[in-house]
Design a protein around this motif. Structure first.
Motif, PDB file in Angstrom:
ATOM      1  N   LEU A   1       0.839  -1.203   0.000  1.00  0.00           N
ATOM      2  CA  LEU A   1       0.000   0.000   0.000  1.00  0.00           C
ATOM      3  C   LEU A   1       0.873   1.252   0.000  1.00  0.00           C
ATOM      4  CD1 LEU A   1      -2.899   0.930  -0.087  1.00  0.00           C
ATOM      5  CD2 LEU A   1      -3.008   0.729   2.395  1.00  0.00           C
TER       6      LEU A   1
ATOM      7  N   GLU B   1       0.848   4.042  -2.973  1.00  0.00           N
ATOM      8  CA  GLU B   1       0.638   5.469  -2.688  1.00  0.00           C
ATOM      9  C   GLU B   1       1.803   6.312  -3.206  1.00  0.00           C
ATOM     10  OE1 GLU B   1      -0.086   5.236   1.525  1.00  0.00           O
ATOM     11  OE2 GLU B   1      -2.201   4.713   1.223  1.00  0.00           O
TER      12      GLU B   1
ATOM     13  N   LYS C   1       1.409   6.446  -7.147  1.00  0.00           N
ATOM     14  CA  LYS C   1       0.043   6.662  -7.619  1.00  0.00           C
ATOM     15  C   LYS C   1       0.002   7.334  -9.002  1.00  0.00           C
ATOM     16  CE  LYS C   1      -4.368   8.004  -5.835  1.00  0.00           C
ATOM     17  NZ  LYS C   1      -4.982   7.411  -4.684  1.00  0.00           N
TER      18      LYS C   1
ATOM     19  N   GLU D   1      -4.956   0.259  -4.935  1.00  0.00           N
ATOM     20  CA  GLU D   1      -5.281   0.925  -3.668  1.00  0.00           C
ATOM     21  C   GLU D   1      -6.596   0.380  -3.092  1.00  0.00           C
ATOM     22  OE1 GLU D   1      -5.091   5.382  -1.783  1.00  0.00           O
ATOM     23  OE2 GLU D   1      -5.495   5.198  -3.921  1.00  0.00           O
TER      24      GLU D   1
END
Length: 169
Positions: free
Chosen positions: A102, A106, A109, A119
């Protein structure tokens, strides 16, 4: 006698040419087989050892993980939850592994084509909701041209315990 030697030489030569042509054909046509299958095949070649990983393979800098590597890690994590005829590779679906991926998503992204998919997937997993595992597995499987091992359902808790015991303990 010379005719037999000559005939044998010709037969061997033709056979070698056919083998080389066959190899070339197979290599050319397998290029679309998919990244997951290629990587998993390499892993299986390690003398039949089971794939074990406490953390996803991230390379030197987790923030720079290539999208295809992230997809492979997610795909292999789903193997702990899904039913499929064939599974290649396995990464344990631990809270740390989920958090690590994760964080990577991020950080990337703006660079990943499917960042929203990753996500959403990882956020659900972080909340212990693995109901999307079949969809995640098959989506990535499709992206990589999977031909065997399509997920058909979720494992029972007992099946998952057996999988974890076999692959990680």
């Amino acid at each position: 006698m010379k005719k037999r030697i000559k005939a044998s030489g010709i037969i061997l030569g033709v056979g070698a040419l056919l083998m080389a042509a066959g190899y070339y054909f197979i290599v050319q046509n397998s290029s679309g087989a998919g990244e997951i299958s290629e990587v998993a095949d390499k892993i299986e070649e390690r003398e039949g050892q089971e794939v074990e990983a406490e953390k996803p393979e991230t390379g030197e800098d987790e923030a720079d993980m290539k999208e295809v590597r992230l997809q492979i890690n997610l795909h292999q994590m789903t193997h702990q939850k899904i039913i499929a005829d064939k599974k290649k590779g396995a990464i344990e679906m631990t809270p740390d592994n989920i958090d690590d991926l994760l964080t990577i998503v991020e950080a990337n992204k703006d660079h990943y084509e499917h960042s929203d998919f990753y996500e959403t997937t990882l956020t659900a997993w972080k909340q212990s909701d693995f109901s999307n595992a079949v969809h995640v597995h098959n989506t990535i499987w499709d992206w990589h041209g999977g031909t065997v091992g399509r997920a058909t359902g979720l494992m029972t808790a007992e099946q998952e315990r057996a999988f974890v015991e076999k692959h990680y303990r």
